[in-house]
Design a protein around this motif. Structure first.
Motif: not given
Length: 190
Positions: A68-70, A147-148, A179-181
């Motif tokens: 998974p990635f932001p 964002d997701w 986590p997203q920045a």
């Protein structure tokens, strides 16, 4: 058995996907309701229907190796005058999308193909409509943001009616979503 037209993409999740699809339709793009909002990994590709099990097995291997990635969308861009497209930019996750599309099209798999244009991850919001509507889409979505966490991709088939339908989802092998920045999942027209 005959041939089918397939595509592989990362779906833009709700509520972002429906909002961008409605806006695309509102700009006059007749194809909007037949194309789920997405980031393309494999553009429309004709394959032998008998090859679909091999395609699915290949995509399952690609997904199993993925993590998974932001994903972050911000603002608009265009491919004009080369191609009549206005899009929302992928400003985070582009490198991962590029890697994934290379793996999907890799010569070791059943769907190797060359691209007409260099790969550039994006979310189309207007395609092939008049210039005034393209300009409107570009301006109205200039401050769009979403964002997701991307946790996989899907295989789609284009029906005889031109509508793209999901055949199967492929979830990445990694269980932890990074986590997203500095943000939580959101979508907005600012």
């Amino acid at each position: 058995m005959g041939t089918v037209t397939i595509g592989v993409s990362i779906a833009v999740p709700e509520p972002h996907g429906s909002l961008l699809q409605q806006l695309r339709a509102g700009f006059g793009d007749a194809a909007a309701h037949g194309i789920p909002t997405h980031v393309t990994l494999l553009p429309p590709t004709e394959v032998d229907e008998a090859a679909l099990p091999d395609v699915e097995a290949h995509l399952a291997r690609v997904a199993a190796a993925g993590r998974p990635f932001p994903m972050r969308l911000r603002g608009t861009g265009t491919f004009r005058p080369l191609s009549p497209v206005v899009y929302v930019k992928v400003v985070e996750g582009a490198q991962e999308c590029t890697r994934l599309q290379q793996q999907v099209r890799d010569g070791s798999g059943p769907i190797e193909r060359e691209l007409q244009f260099p790969y550039h991850p994006h979310v189309t919001v207007a395609h092939g409509i008049d210039d005034a509507a393209m300009d409107r889409a570009y301006a109205e979505l200039a401050d769009y943001a979403a964002d997701w966490s991307c946790t996989g991709f899907a295989l789609y088939e284009q029906g005889a009616d031109g509508v793209w339908r999901k055949l199967r989802e492929f979830t990445f092998g990694g269980a932890v979503v990074p986590p997203q920045a500095g943000s939580v999942e959101q979508g907005s027209l600012r």
